[in-house]
Design a protein around this motif. Structure first.
Motif, PDB file in Angstrom:
ATOM      1  N   GLY A 328      45.670  22.517 -31.342  1.00 30.62           N
ATOM      2  CA  GLY A 328      47.325  22.248 -31.129  1.00 30.62           C
ATOM      3  C   GLY A 328      47.642  20.980 -30.868  1.00 30.62           C
ATOM      4  N   ALA A 329      48.663  19.967 -31.402  1.00 29.62           N
ATOM      5  CA  ALA A 329      49.092  18.822 -30.915  1.00 29.62           C
ATOM      6  C   ALA A 329      49.841  18.368 -30.572  1.00 29.62           C
ATOM      7  CB  ALA A 329      48.757  17.723 -32.094  1.00 29.62           C
ATOM      8  N   PRO A 336      55.636  19.247 -28.933  1.00 32.03           N
ATOM      9  CA  PRO A 336      54.562  19.606 -30.304  1.00 32.03           C
ATOM     10  C   PRO A 336      54.747  17.633 -30.817  1.00 32.03           C
ATOM     11  CG  PRO A 336      55.680  21.690 -30.075  1.00 32.03           C
ATOM     12  CD  PRO A 336      56.065  20.433 -28.493  1.00 32.03           C
ATOM     13  N   LYS A 337      53.117  17.105 -31.843  1.00 31.99           N
ATOM     14  CA  LYS A 337      53.637  16.377 -31.567  1.00 31.99           C
ATOM     15  C   LYS A 337      54.285  16.473 -33.543  1.00 31.99           C
ATOM     16  CE  LYS A 337      50.919  12.819 -30.877  1.00 31.99           C
ATOM     17  NZ  LYS A 337      51.301  11.297 -30.154  1.00 31.99           N
ATOM     18  N   GLN A 338      54.341  15.153 -33.514  1.00 36.37           N
ATOM     19  CA  GLN A 338      55.692  15.044 -34.583  1.00 36.37           C
ATOM     20  C   GLN A 338      54.983  14.194 -35.429  1.00 36.37           C
ATOM     21  OE1 GLN A 338      57.680  17.745 -35.303  1.00 36.37           O
ATOM     22  NE2 GLN A 338      57.730  18.633 -33.201  1.00 36.37           N
ATOM     23  N   GLY A 339      54.816  13.915 -36.778  1.00 35.78           N
ATOM     24  CA  GLY A 339      54.646  12.744 -38.112  1.00 35.78           C
ATOM     25  C   GLY A 339      53.644  13.073 -38.862  1.00 35.78           C
ATOM     26  N   GLU A 340      52.958  12.177 -39.589  1.00 32.35           N
ATOM     27  CA  GLU A 340      52.229  12.422 -40.571  1.00 32.35           C
ATOM     28  C   GLU A 340      50.764  13.249 -40.358  1.00 32.35           C
ATOM     29  OE1 GLU A 340      50.414  10.665 -44.600  1.00 32.35           O
ATOM     30  OE2 GLU A 340      52.217  10.089 -43.333  1.00 32.35           O
ATOM     31  N   PRO A 364      48.845  15.505 -36.783  1.00 31.09           N
ATOM     32  CA  PRO A 364      49.079  14.392 -36.527  1.00 31.09           C
ATOM     33  C   PRO A 364      48.505  13.762 -35.397  1.00 31.09           C
ATOM     34  CG  PRO A 364      50.898  16.410 -35.577  1.00 31.09           C
ATOM     35  CD  PRO A 364      49.532  17.462 -36.271  1.00 31.09           C
ATOM     36  N   VAL A 365      48.531  12.751 -35.861  1.00 26.84           N
ATOM     37  CA  VAL A 365      48.182  11.529 -35.307  1.00 26.84           C
ATOM     38  C   VAL A 365      48.082  11.697 -33.585  1.00 26.84           C
ATOM     39  CG1 VAL A 365      47.821   8.716 -34.732  1.00 26.84           C
ATOM     40  CG2 VAL A 365      47.428   9.561 -37.168  1.00 26.84           C
ATOM     41  N   LEU A 366      46.825  11.902 -33.034  1.00 27.06           N
ATOM     42  CA  LEU A 366      46.194  11.911 -31.449  1.00 27.06           C
ATOM     43  C   LEU A 366      46.565  10.358 -30.767  1.00 27.06           C
ATOM     44  CD1 LEU A 366      44.238  14.470 -31.448  1.00 27.06           C
ATOM     45  CD2 LEU A 366      46.280  14.944 -30.746  1.00 27.06           C
ATOM     46  N   GLU A 367      47.024   9.994 -29.638  1.00 25.54           N
ATOM     47  CA  GLU A 367      46.896   9.030 -29.076  1.00 25.54           C
ATOM     48  C   GLU A 367      46.580   9.431 -27.388  1.00 25.54           C
ATOM     49  OE1 GLU A 367      47.235   6.289 -30.170  1.00 25.54           O
ATOM     50  OE2 GLU A 367      48.951   6.594 -32.047  1.00 25.54           O
ATOM     51  N   PRO A 368      45.931   8.052 -26.825  1.00 24.50           N
ATOM     52  CA  PRO A 368      45.870   8.580 -25.382  1.00 24.50           C
ATOM     53  C   PRO A 368      46.902   9.171 -24.329  1.00 24.50           C
ATOM     54  CG  PRO A 368      44.851   5.960 -26.119  1.00 24.50           C
ATOM     55  CD  PRO A 368      45.544   6.953 -27.011  1.00 24.50           C
ATOM     56  N   GLY A 369      46.324  10.127 -24.029  1.00 21.34           N
ATOM     57  CA  GLY A 369      47.675  10.425 -23.184  1.00 21.34           C
ATOM     58  C   GLY A 369      47.831  11.952 -23.544  1.00 21.34           C
ATOM     59  N   ASP A 370      47.564  11.563 -25.405  1.00 15.97           N
ATOM     60  CA  ASP A 370      48.633  13.627 -25.432  1.00 15.97           C
ATOM     61  C   ASP A 370      47.651  14.966 -25.074  1.00 15.97           C
ATOM     62  OD1 ASP A 370      50.400  11.887 -27.405  1.00 15.97           O
ATOM     63  OD2 ASP A 370      48.970  11.977 -28.627  1.00 15.97           O
TER      64      ASP A 370
END
Length: 443
Positions: A328-329, A336-340, A364-370
């Motif tokens: 899960g992102a 919850p992360k959104q996006g393509e 969904p594209v993960l980023e630092p801090g997620d």
């Protein structure tokens, strides 16, 4: 676990600081979910004379064990440490079952003195138990583990009823059945048979076939004895868990129905029954949450470097095909992360290249801090950490929900650096130097 419920818990945990920069990986246990799973187990098997035990190895944390003890269950243990944990959790000795293929004399002596039930793994162990019982009386129920040799499931490492399994007395080897009959004839205190066909990867039909074989053996033993010497059957656990989605399948009800079809005599009241479920009671009632520390691109693949790796997901990292986990992102606020979705690897912090909990996964594209969540990890994951790289054991928190209100309680605090040092022998720092002769000083 209901997805909306899980999302609410993750958001509340992130906002409360239970997972994030200060606590980069944390385990969570669903108290309500475990309570409901115990109820479903009891309902499935009905009023049959039963002792349902929880396999401690699935979640060897005392407050979790205490929850099962409070629910009236027993506990299956497989080491001195697990026995100590079960006793600390409040399980009465007569509701504890000791299984292990390599019990020491001291371990057996302790168990027999307490009245803990013991399932012997082999004939050598029976001889040891006989010697101990001749020296001191015991109220322990003594059983013999049988390998019905009905075959393996889809995961060899989790199959314990194959031809060459290390567990139990093989039932189909030449001469083995008669030797079992002789053992019961010469040991009147031997009153139980134990079978456990396997865990994840074993079908309900295969498990039931193994139980059927041991039931028929019990009937043969009792006929030869001219009385009901075998009074109870320990049919193990092993109900597989669905890791593909949130649905619980197979259910305890489906398994009980399979047994009623394959071995209807189990439910006629002549035998007491013992079960040893573990993963199926806790896996879907827990999850792991971890911080995404960095992200990068390499070879055209995006990699999220997180704090959930082999130390908390050992089986998944080393056997990814057998133990795939859903990921899960969530964003830095716990939403919850959104996006393509994009193909990404989710890597852990351990210092070896294969430390991946997911490879080429669309997320969904993960980023630092997620924050990422490893679903269905309430058993054998964060409760059984691996101390590779001297990484700290993560904190574990239990939770309940009333409406939208989430309440947490600490089950196990995060391991400190001081505790890591103590476990690694820091108080014996000069031990090896002290063995060296005075003239062997290094240049």
């Amino acid at each position: 676990m209901d997805p909306d419920r899980r999302d609410r818990v993750v958001r509340t945990a992130v906002q409360a600081g239970l997972v994030g920069a200060a606590h980069p990986v944390t385990g969570f246990v669903d108290v309500d979910g475990i309570t409901e799973s115990v109820h479903e187990l009891r309902t499935a098997f009905g009023d049959t004379l039963m002792l349902h035990t929880f396999a401690a190895k699935a979640a060897s944390v005392v407050p979790v064990l205490r929850l099962f003890a409070h629910s009236g269950m027993g506990c299956e243990v497989a080491s001195p440490g697990e026995l100590a944990q079960a006793l600390a959790a409040g399980f009465p000795p007569q509701r504890i079952v000791l299984d292990s293929p390599a019990k020491t004399r001291a371990e057996l002596t302790h168990a027999l003195s307490l009245g803990v039930a013991v399932n012997a793994d082999n004939f050598c162990e029976l001889e040891r138990i006989e010697a101990l019982l001749s020296a001191d009386d015991s109220s322990s129920v003594i059983g013999l583990r049988i390998n019905p040799q009905v075959g393996a499931g889809s995961i060899d490492a989790m199959s314990t009823a194959s031809q060459h399994s290390k567990f139990g007395v093989p039932l189909r080897d030449p001469g083995a059945r008669q030797r079992i009959l002789d053992a019961f004839a010469s040991h009147p205190w031997l009153t139980r048979l134990h079978v456990h066909v396997g865990s994840q990867g074993c079908s309900l039909a295969l498990i039931a076939e193994g139980v059927r074989a041991v039931y028929e053996l019990a009937e043969e033993i009792n006929a030869a004895a001219g009385r009901q010497q075998v009074t109870s059957l320990d049919i193990g656990g092993g109900l597989p868990v669905n890791f593909d989605d949130d649905e619980v399948r197979p259910s305890f009800a489906e398994y009980a129905e399979q047994l009623r079809t394959a071995v209807p005599e189990l439910f006629d009241g002549r035998y007491g029954l013992v079960t040893e479920f573990g993963r199926s009671l806790v896996a879907k009632n827990g999850f792991t949450a971890a911080l995404v520390e960095y992200t990068k691109e390499t070879g055209g693949r995006r990699i999220a470097l997180t704090h959930a790796g082999a130390h908390v997901a050992t089986r998944t990292v080393f056997m990814p095909d057998a133990w795939p986990l859903r990921i899960g992102a969530y964003d830095a606020e716990g939403l919850p992360k959104q996006g393509e979705a994009r193909l990404q690897d989710v890597a852990g912090p351990c210092c070896f290249a294969g430390d991946l909990v997911a490879s080429g996964r669309e997320l969904p594209v993960l980023e630092p801090g997620d924050v990422i969540v490893l679903h269905d990890t309430g058993g054998y994951y964060f409760t059984t950490p691996w101390s590779y790289n001297s990484l700290a054991r993560p904190a574990v928190h239990g939770f309940t929900m009333q409406g939208l209100d989430v309440r947490f309680a600490t089950v196990r605090r995060e391991q400190s650096v001081a505790e890591i040092l103590a476990e690694s022998g820091a108080d014996q720092v000069e031990a090896l130097i002290s063995l060296m002769s005075p003239d062997s000083n290094a240049p």
